[in-house]
Write an enzyme that holds these catalytic residues in place. Structure first.
Site, mmCIF file in Angstrom:
data_model
loop_
_atom_site.group_PDB
_atom_site.id
_atom_site.type_symbol
_atom_site.label_atom_id
_atom_site.label_comp_id
_atom_site.label_asym_id
_atom_site.label_seq_id
_atom_site.Cartn_x
_atom_site.Cartn_y
_atom_site.Cartn_z
ATOM 1 C CE LYS A 5 -2.278 -0.244 3.703
ATOM 2 N NZ LYS A 5 -1.707 -2.190 4.594
ATOM 3 N NE ARG B 151 -4.269 -0.768 10.271
ATOM 4 C CZ ARG B 151 -3.611 -0.098 9.503
ATOM 5 N NH1 ARG B 151 -3.141 0.395 8.868
ATOM 6 N NH2 ARG B 151 -2.663 -1.227 9.319
ATOM 7 N NE ARG C 19 7.743 -2.637 6.020
ATOM 8 C CZ ARG C 19 6.132 -2.768 5.994
ATOM 9 N NH1 ARG C 19 5.605 -2.238 5.120
ATOM 10 N NH2 ARG C 19 5.909 -2.753 7.158
ATOM 11 N NE ARG D 129 6.327 -0.460 10.286
ATOM 12 C CZ ARG D 129 5.020 0.094 9.811
ATOM 13 N NH1 ARG D 129 4.702 0.264 8.216
ATOM 14 N NH2 ARG D 129 4.253 -0.475 10.414
ATOM 15 N NE ARG E 188 1.837 -4.483 11.240
ATOM 16 C CZ ARG E 188 3.050 -4.182 10.574
ATOM 17 N NH1 ARG E 188 4.566 -4.149 10.951
ATOM 18 N NH2 ARG E 188 3.397 -3.244 9.509
HETATM 19 P P1 AMP Z 1 0.753 0.644 9.378
HETATM 20 O O1 AMP Z 1 2.412 0.986 9.297
HETATM 21 O O2 AMP Z 1 -0.921 1.277 8.116
HETATM 22 O O3 AMP Z 1 1.216 -0.888 8.747
HETATM 23 O O4 AMP Z 1 0.494 1.517 10.958
HETATM 24 C C1 AMP Z 1 1.285 0.772 11.842
HETATM 25 C C2 AMP Z 1 0.408 0.686 13.028
HETATM 26 O O5 AMP Z 1 -0.104 1.606 13.748
HETATM 27 C C3 AMP Z 1 -0.783 -0.037 13.001
HETATM 28 O O6 AMP Z 1 -0.255 -1.592 13.644
HETATM 29 C C4 AMP Z 1 -1.346 -0.101 13.701
HETATM 30 O O7 AMP Z 1 -1.609 -0.253 15.615
HETATM 31 C C5 AMP Z 1 -1.302 1.406 13.510
HETATM 32 N N1 AMP Z 1 -2.219 1.937 12.671
HETATM 33 C C6 AMP Z 1 -2.301 2.263 11.614
HETATM 34 N N2 AMP Z 1 -3.120 3.039 11.181
HETATM 35 C C7 AMP Z 1 -4.891 2.742 11.964
HETATM 36 C C8 AMP Z 1 -6.074 2.423 11.683
HETATM 37 N N3 AMP Z 1 -6.246 3.212 10.172
HETATM 38 N N4 AMP Z 1 -6.269 2.569 12.312
HETATM 39 C C9 AMP Z 1 -6.126 2.192 13.496
HETATM 40 N N5 AMP Z 1 -4.605 1.884 14.088
HETATM 41 C C10 AMP Z 1 -3.836 2.061 12.813
#
Ligand code: AMP
Length: 219
Positions: free
Chosen positions: A13, A88, A127, A160, A171
């Site tokens: 994404k 999400r 990554r 990360r 996740r």
């Molecule tokens: P990502 O970088 O999109 O993989 O997001 C990393 C982490 O941020 C996720 O595992 C969640 O803990 C939090 N997060 C990101 N976007 C959201 C969202 N829309 N709603 C809730 N938690 C989020």
């Protein structure tokens, strides 16, 4: 164009959103990136969000919603945006729909990048992300020219914290439980296009551009 990218962690994404940002000149709005900035800055939001992010759970809806609504009020989103990692949950999707009804106009398209769980784990373990510009690399499939240095901006590359395998599995479970129902939600609204996210990133990009072209013609 107002676009949402859906898919499990590691589906591509972020990479695809950045390509759309460059090509269509619309901002990428990545909820995960915004949350990581808040964590780094130790803001009240960041301190609260960190507890959830560390274990691969979702940050509570009301915190994420406030953050995204503020971001959508900024001027650069007037010509459209690519939402990456948001919504999400169904509650977030409904809140987004109502926000866009009040201002901005409805979504044009929701693109789901489909990738198997095994592929997600394989991808995420290699990554690396740039601390400065957010560019994403993979040690095997898309390596930087110099190890730990970003090709684009010379920033430092890092792994990360939540990309450790056990957290990735959490996740993924969170994705299946809370985010996957959004595929049906957007399908029912006629907004969903599913794309095989396991192909090369250029091929995925081409399919996304074709889907956006078709959506623009319908509009
Ligand atoms: P990502 O970088 O999109 O993989 O997001 C990393 C982490 O941020 C996720 O595992 C969640 O803990 C939090 N997060 C990101 N976007 C959201 C969202 N829309 N709603 C809730 N938690 C989020």
């Amino acid at each position: 164009m107002r676009v949402v990218l859906l898919g499990p962690p590691g589906a591509g994404k972020g990479t695809q959103a950045k390509m759309l940002e460059d090509e269509l000149n619309i901002p990428q709005i990545a909820s995960g990136d915004l949350l990581r900035i808040a964590v780094r800055n130790k803001s009240a939001l960041g301190q609260e969000a960190r507890r959830y992010m560390e274990r691969g759970a979702l940050v509570p809806d009301e915190l994420v919603l406030r953050m995204i609504e503020e971001r959508l009020q900024q001027r650069d989103t007037q010509g459209g945006f690519v939402l990456d990692g948001f919504p999400r949950t169904l509650a977030q999707a409904e809140a987004l729909r109502l926000t866009l009804e009040r201002a901005g106009g409805p979504l044009d398209l929701v693109l789901a990048l489909l990738v198997s769980d095994e592929e997600v784990v394989r991808r995420i373990s290699g990554r690396r992300t740039c601390r400065t510009c957010g560019a994403i690399y993979h040690l095997i499939f898309d390596p930087p020219r110099n190890i730990n240095v970003c090709d684009r901006c010379q920033g430092e590359l890092y792994q990360r914290d939540d990309d450790a395998e056990e957290t990735v599995r959490n996740r993924l479970a969170t994705y299946h439980r809370q985010t996957k129902p959004l595929l049906d939600y957007y399908e029912r609204q006629g907004l969903l296009r599913s794309i095989d996210g396991q192909e090369r990133m250029e091929a995925v990009h081409e399919r996304i551009m074709a889907a956006l072209g078709a959506a623009a013609q319908r509009a």
